[in-house]
Design an enzyme around this catalytic site. Structure first.
Site, PDB file in Angstrom:
ATOM      1  N   GLY A 161       0.991  -1.111  -0.161  1.00 15.29           N
ATOM      2  CA  GLY A 161       0.024  -0.249  -0.183  1.00 15.29           C
ATOM      3  C   GLY A 161       0.890   1.365  -0.156  1.00 15.29           C
ATOM      4  N   LEU A 198       0.484   3.583  -2.183  1.00 14.45           N
ATOM      5  CA  LEU A 198       0.800   3.532  -3.397  1.00 14.45           C
ATOM      6  C   LEU A 198       1.439   4.839  -4.071  1.00 14.45           C
ATOM      7  CD1 LEU A 198      -2.084   1.636  -4.659  1.00 14.45           C
ATOM      8  CD2 LEU A 198      -0.066   0.485  -3.929  1.00 14.45           C
ATOM      9  N   GLY A 236       5.984   4.396  -8.540  1.00 18.71           N
ATOM     10  CA  GLY A 236       6.655   3.295  -8.915  1.00 18.71           C
ATOM     11  C   GLY A 236       5.546   1.977  -8.942  1.00 18.71           C
ATOM     12  N   HIS A 237       4.704   2.059  -8.163  1.00 18.21           N
ATOM     13  CA  HIS A 237       3.711   0.876  -7.955  1.00 18.21           C
ATOM     14  C   HIS A 237       2.667   0.957  -9.288  1.00 18.21           C
ATOM     15  CE1 HIS A 237       4.046   1.498  -3.513  1.00 18.21           C
ATOM     16  NE2 HIS A 237       4.400  -0.112  -3.654  1.00 18.21           N
ATOM     17  N   SER A 264       9.387   5.939  -3.409  1.00 14.77           N
ATOM     18  CA  SER A 264       9.163   4.939  -2.374  1.00 14.77           C
ATOM     19  C   SER A 264       8.204   5.411  -1.257  1.00 14.77           C
ATOM     20  CB  SER A 264      10.526   4.790  -1.638  1.00 14.77           C
ATOM     21  OG  SER A 264      10.433   4.207  -0.273  1.00 14.77           O
ATOM     22  N   ARG A 318       8.323   5.448   1.621  1.00 16.63           N
ATOM     23  CA  ARG A 318       8.985   6.100   2.856  1.00 16.63           C
ATOM     24  C   ARG A 318       9.171   7.575   2.462  1.00 16.63           C
ATOM     25  NH1 ARG A 318      10.633   0.695   4.145  1.00 16.63           N
ATOM     26  NH2 ARG A 318      10.060   0.193   6.390  1.00 16.63           N
TER      27      ARG A 318
END
Ligand code: PAF
Length: 282
Positions: free
Chosen positions: A31, A33, A36-37, A185, A187
């Site tokens: 999750g 998202l 990249g996803h 990312s 993060r």
């Protein structure tokens, strides 16, 4: 788009799709998202006609319980994004659904899991392989999509699939970067604007190494790593955890660049840990 929480419901949907002769594409995620996803999902959509995304923050791959607690979660936003890209099925299991009883069975790719990230996150790849193997058994995809951003994870999952004869094709997709080069990312939302330059130090080091190899023909990895590290250590509150140049296939350290290599690193700002890598082919 169907959203299901139960393993049995995934199985029903997959059985139906397979009966209709559909090709199952699968993007496992935790999750939060980001682009990249979305790029993984778009690749899946372009190659498969039944596309599944899972959202599950897998507790057993976090070696630090605090990191698990504060991992970003925004399920409503994720669902809206997935509706827009037109995924067929979203699997959002609870921890209890995935680990009904105490798990006594784990999947571990030895060797590859103990170097680089593995040294700093003991047990991490065992947790990743166990959950990915479970998800493959549940979704039974024809193809599964992983980003090169997590290069070690991708290489380990390929090895797991090969060693265990899991009938799925693993598709590696390029790292997606933000405008300034920072690898996408979940993060990244933690990074304070003032710390952006520090967060980018790893990417700068990777690019410097790439330039030295491709433009100046320097192939001695000790010279390359020394130069790369000097960029990161300029920032006193950035902890360089590792910067290494390794073989593209087996992650073993390389002394002289003669074939395709991976340059990988991890840095820790006081409140967030970041990883990145580039592939160099001479
Ligand atoms: O890369 C991730 O987000 C996770 O490690 C994965 C593959 C979804 C397994 O939990």
């Amino acid at each position: 788009m169907k959203i299901v929480k139960k393993i049995d419901d995934v199985r029903k949907e997959i059985k139906k799709a397979k009966k209709e002769g559909k090709t199952i594409g699968f993007v496992p995620t935790m999750g939060a998202l980001h682009n990249g996803h979305i790029s993984l999902i778009k690749t899946s959509l372009s190659q498969c006609n039944f596309n599944v995304v899972s959202i599950f923050v897998n507790p057993i791959q976090f070696n630090d319980p605090e990191d698990y607690q504060r991992y970003p979660r925004d399920i409503n936003r994720d669902i809206e994004l997935l509706k827009k890209v037109k995924v067929d099925l979203v699997f959002v299991p609870s921890v209890e659904e995935m680990y009904k009883e105490r798990a006594d069975t784990y999947v571990e790719v030895t060797g590859l899991s103990n170097v680089l990230e593995g040294k700093f996150r003991p047990g991490h790849f065992k947790g990743v392989c166990t959950v990915v193997c479970k998800l493959f058994n549940i979704v039974q995809p024809d193809r599964a999509y992983f980003g090169w951003k997590d290069a070690q994870q991708l290489i380990i999952i390929r090895k797991m699939v090969k060693d265990l004869n899991i009938p799925v094709e693993i598709v590696g997709c390029p790292t997606i970067r933000e405008k300034d080069g920072l690898a996408a990312s979940s993060r990244n939302i933690f990074i304070k604007e003032d710390d952006r330059e520090k967060a980018l130090s790893l990417y700068k080091a990777l690019k410097k190494i790439e330039d030295m190899v491709l433009k100046k023909g320097i192939k001695d990895t000790s010279i390359l790593l020394e130069e790369g590290k000097s960029i990161i250590v300029k920032y006193p509150d950035v902890e360089l955890q590792y910067l290494e140049i390794v073989d593209f296939e087996d992650l073993s350290p390389v002394r002289k660049i003669e074939e395709k290599v991976l340059v990988l690193g991890a840095i820790k700002l006081p409140y967030v840990r970041l990883i990145d890598n580039i592939i160099i082919e001479v």
